[in-house]
Design an enzyme around this catalytic site. Structure first.
Site, short mmCIF file in Angstrom:
data_model
loop_
_atom_site.label_atom_id
_atom_site.label_comp_id
_atom_site.label_asym_id
_atom_site.label_seq_id
_atom_site.Cartn_x
_atom_site.Cartn_y
_atom_site.Cartn_z
N ASP A 193 -9.03 -1.14 -7.60
CA ASP A 193 -8.30 -1.50 -6.39
C ASP A 193 -8.06 -3.01 -6.32
OD1 ASP A 193 -6.99 -0.81 -4.06
OD2 ASP A 193 -8.80 -0.83 -2.82
N PHE A 253 -8.88 -16.20 -3.62
CA PHE A 253 -9.14 -14.76 -3.76
C PHE A 253 -9.82 -14.46 -5.09
CE2 PHE A 253 -7.10 -10.51 -4.87
CZ PHE A 253 -7.99 -9.77 -4.11
N HIS A 258 0.84 -1.20 0.00
CA HIS A 258 0.00 0.00 0.00
C HIS A 258 0.88 1.25 0.00
CE1 HIS A 258 -2.98 -3.00 1.54
NE2 HIS A 258 -3.77 -2.31 0.74
N HIS A 314 -6.64 7.30 -2.07
CA HIS A 314 -7.42 6.26 -1.39
C HIS A 314 -6.62 5.44 -0.39
CE1 HIS A 314 -5.64 3.18 -4.01
NE2 HIS A 314 -6.22 2.28 -3.24
#
Length: 803
Positions: free
Chosen positions: A615, A669, A457, A497
């Site tokens: 994202d 996932f 991130h 974000h």
């Protein structure tokens, strides 16, 4: 239906899978997770299928041959119902017909063959009169004033709701024929009892749904609408009210009247009984709808139940499967966790005594002193490899930009370079009168507030999400749909974000009683912090890029950015997915088939899902990039696990570097999170996202192929495993849905674990017909033999204790 699908040859040229010489269908590629019967179904019967578990309305039969020079015969009667246990189905007209004629209902079987021929011709040739312009552009009257007022709706001019508005007055939902070749996600399974649902009744079964042109409807509200439309049309047929002028709600083009005398008494009673059954089902669904809940919450609760069953099944297979299930459940299902908060250290106590009057993480930086409009570099930052960087940035409008290469060439300034390039590309500097030196100052300040020591991130991830959002905004399906202010808000939200992300999860901050968790009351902690920092930096010297916006524009942009960034909280994933899927499917079964996007709620919902897709876009990128992102996120997870271990906390799922199954986590996932989301987005913008879905499939196949296959343990190991069983894991979901059945509430099952010191891993994920991906024949036979000797005993991933 299986017999129908296999007996009718495919029409030449009707589908990509057909060869050019005749009707013979090519076999689907091996990597496609579908049967091949869909190539053989004629295109004369496009239809939507709706899925709910209790009843079944028979499908319309193929049209009968018409004698020459004679009026068409009466419509054929519905065929007998399928065998017991079949998935409940409802039919509505195809997307192609719906867009062309703005809304046929599911009694399309009563249309004349000529109308069906026109539909078939339109599907096969792409010739659709009236839709020559961009499929999702606003009408011509909007081209000069195509601004959407966030507060007051559409601007002056022709309203999208005006009946004279062309079909292009919004987002037109296309028929999804190519998509029918691809494996659908778990959302398309029956919502009936999981253990009692046979494989053949799954979405991908040739009996249930392998029909070219099918589009299954899975959201409850859309199912209710389609069923009520069926009731309406059946009532009209039974009462001879077909000649009545079609209503705005249910337009019927050229529908012939049905003479009651042509229907036998037995068929009449059967149709009446089925109509009553359909109405009863609708009433049952509506009785469970609470006034304080939105209709999309019906879908959200349903999807959570279904995912809970999938994860429970996955967790039973092995310790690694259990860990993947825990991770998905804890991250994406908005669960409430009961944790024992460790006692804070003396250093932490002193830190918490500081006042909370200012936003933490904001640093005082000076970038403006050296910047003037005359000396700003070509891409906003100084670099010795400007020409090479320019070559890489030629792909800024393409999916799969090599963002790591751009970070390297720009001196680790990918966010500044990509944002500056996109603002220039979209002419946003001129549109909103943004001084270029102010933009660069803000972008460099923002980028400095991303932590370089955070593996995933960081500013590279932010740049990747910005560029992905930019590409999604440019999809042909969304051409001229969003205003410049909405585009600016989406790109700005993407940039901020994850600013000042500490490299740990929201739950870690809550469990450690952090200052941020206290400030934001444990609710979307990091997302609220990212917004606060992103907007606070606008107040720094020469950083206000919105200085020339009107007050109303600033308020609107801030509102949109807040809504978009808060939606990136992964615990809101299921709600976001359910909202989008309900909106898309509801429009499919209503009269228009056009998603008008004429109010703020619908428009921001699409933008929220767009940035959420960006994202979660790593698995849809070229494999080289995807693997780098996977390495980075796992490194970040492992660092958090180390911190939890040092504090004596329970290590979060997938954060224990000693026993995490990276490959299996990526397959899970994709199966349970990424694929359902991108599948729904692809439905919205069909066919613009088909290449993205293809890449996603290929990447999933690659990770699946890298999972080590587990040999069956030796008898001694099996005995040791039975003696050393550890605590069982059980999934529980608290749904805000009264009247939920006991089987739904108690659907979580327990997992028995083996503590043998084996490095083997058992592959278990969703497949097109079951939730288990089969291993090779030898391993599968061994697994069956083992299962008979010791039921539900998993294969351990390693000798380390489970987390």
């Amino acid at each position: 239906m299986e017999a129908e699908g296999s007996s009718v040859p495919a029409r030449a040229g009707s589908h990509e899978g057909s060869d050019s010489s005749g009707g013979a269908a090519l076999k689907a590629p091996k990597h496609l997770w579908r049967h091949e019967q869909h190539h053989q179904y004629p295109l004369r019967q496009p239809q939507f299928r709706l899925l709910h578990p209790h009843h079944h309305l028979p499908p319309p039969p193929p049209p009968s041959p018409q004698p020459q020079l004679q009026p068409p015969p009466p419509p054929p009667l519905p065929p007998p119902p399928p065998p017991p246990g079949a998935t409940r189905g409802r039919y509505a007209s195809s997307g192609a017909s719906r867009v062309r004629h703005r809304g046929y209902s599911d009694t399309e079987r009563y249309l004349y063959c000529r109308a069906m021929d026109r539909t078939s011709y339109a599907v096969e040739t792409g010739h659709r009169p009236g839709l020559k312009k961009s499929r999702m552009s606003w009408p011509s009257s909007f081209q000069g004033l195509r601004r959407f007022d966030v507060d007051n709706g559409t601007s002056a001019g022709r309203s999208p709701l005006d009946p004279m508005t062309s079909p292009g007055s919004g987002l037109i939902l296309q028929a999804n024929f190519v998509h029918s070749q691809r494996r659908e996600s778990f959302l398309y399974r029956s919502d009936s009892d999981y253990d009692l649902s046979p494989k053949s009744m799954s979405r991908n079964s040739s009996i249930a749904s392998d029909i070219h042109g099918d589009d299954l409807i899975v959201t409850p509200f859309a199912q209710v609408l389609a069923s009520l439309r069926t009731v309406r049309n059946n009532f009209a047929a039974l009462t001879n009210l077909q000649d009545r002028a079609p209503s705005k709600r249910s337009p019927m083009c050229n529908q012939p009247s049905i003479n009651k005398a042509t229907i036998t008494e037995e068929a009449y009673q059967k149709l009446a009984s089925e109509t009553l059954e359909e109405l009863d089902w609708c009433l049952d669904q509506l009785e469970t709808l609470q006034t304080r809940h939105s209709v999309s919450e019906m879908a959200s609760n349903k999807f959570k139940r279904m995912l809970n069953r999938e994860l429970t099944h996955l967790s039973e297979m092995s310790r690694s499967g259990n860990q993947v299930s825990e991770y998905i459940s804890n991250t994406f299902l908005d669960k409430q966790h009961e944790v024992e908060i460790p006692s804070p250290t003396q250093k932490e106590k002193e830190k918490k005594k500081r006042p909370m009057s200012q936003i933490s993480g904001v640093k005082k930086l000076m970038h403006s002193s050296s910047l003037t409009n005359s000396c700003i570099p070509r891409f906003g930052v100084k670099t010795e490899q400007e020409d090479v960087l320019a070559k890489e940035l030629e792909d800024v409008n393409k999916w799969g930009l090599h963002v790591f290469r751009i970070a390297e060439l720009s001196g680790n300034r990918p966010l500044t370079v990509i944002m500056h390039t996109i603002f220039q590309e979209r002419d946003l500097l001129k549109t909103f009168k943004i001084p270029v030196d102010t933009l660069i100052t803000y972008l460099m300040t923002l980028e400095d507030h991303y932590h370089a020591d955070v593996a995933y991130h960081n500013n590279i991830h932010a740049a990747d999400v910005v560029q992905s959002t930019h590409v999604l905004l440019s999809t042909p399906a969304l051409e001229a749909v969003f205003t410049d202010l909405e585009i600016l808000a989406a790109i700005f939200a993407s940039a901020i974000h994850d600013v000042d992300h500490p490299g740990v999860s929201n739950q870690f901050l809550i469990n450690t009683n952090s200052e941020l968790a206290l400030m934001y009351n444990d609710s979307s902690v990091l997302e609220n912090h990212h917004l606060a920092v992103g907007f606070k930096l606008l107040q720094e010297e020469n950083c206000d890029i919105f200085q020339n916006l009107t007050k109303k524009q600033r308020q609107s942009l801030r509102k949109m950015a807040i809504d978009i960034v808060l939606a990136t909280d992964m615990s809101k994933h299921m709600n976001l997915l359910a909202d989008l899927k309900t909106m898309v499917e509801t429009k499919k079964v209503t009269s228009s088939g056009v998603l008008l996007l004429d109010n703020y709620s619908d428009r921001i919902q699409v933008l929220q899902n767009m940035v959420h897709c960006a994202d979660l876009s790593n698995p849809t990128k070229p494999l080289q990039l995807y693997r780098q992102w996977t390495d980075r996120i796992m490194e970040e997870f492992f660092r958090q696990g180390d911190r939890e271990r040092e504090r004596g906390m329970e290590i979060s799922p997938m954060c224990d570097k000693h026993n995490a199954s990276v490959e299996k986590s990526q397959v899970g996932f994709i199966d349970y999170i990424v694929h359902p989301l991108w599948e729904t987005w692809a439905d919205l913008v069909h066919p613009d996202a088909q290449d993205i879905l293809d890449t996603l499939e290929d990447n999933r196949e690659w990770y699946q192929s890298t999972i080590p296959q587990s040999p069956s343990p030796a008898p001694d190991d099996q005995e040791d495993g039975r003696q050393g069983q550890t605590e069982k894991f059980q999934f529980e979901l608290t749904l805000e849905e009264d009247g939920e059945s006991d089987t739904e509430k108690d659907s979580g099952s327990q997992v028995e674990e083996d503590t043998s010191c084996s490095d083997s891993k058992t592959l278990c994920t969703q497949d097109s017909e079951s939730t288990e991906i089969p291993l090779d024949e030898q391993v599968e036979e061994e697994a069956v033999a083992e299962e008979e000797s010791q039921p539900q005993t998993g294969v351990a991933d390693d000798c380390c204790p489970d987390t």
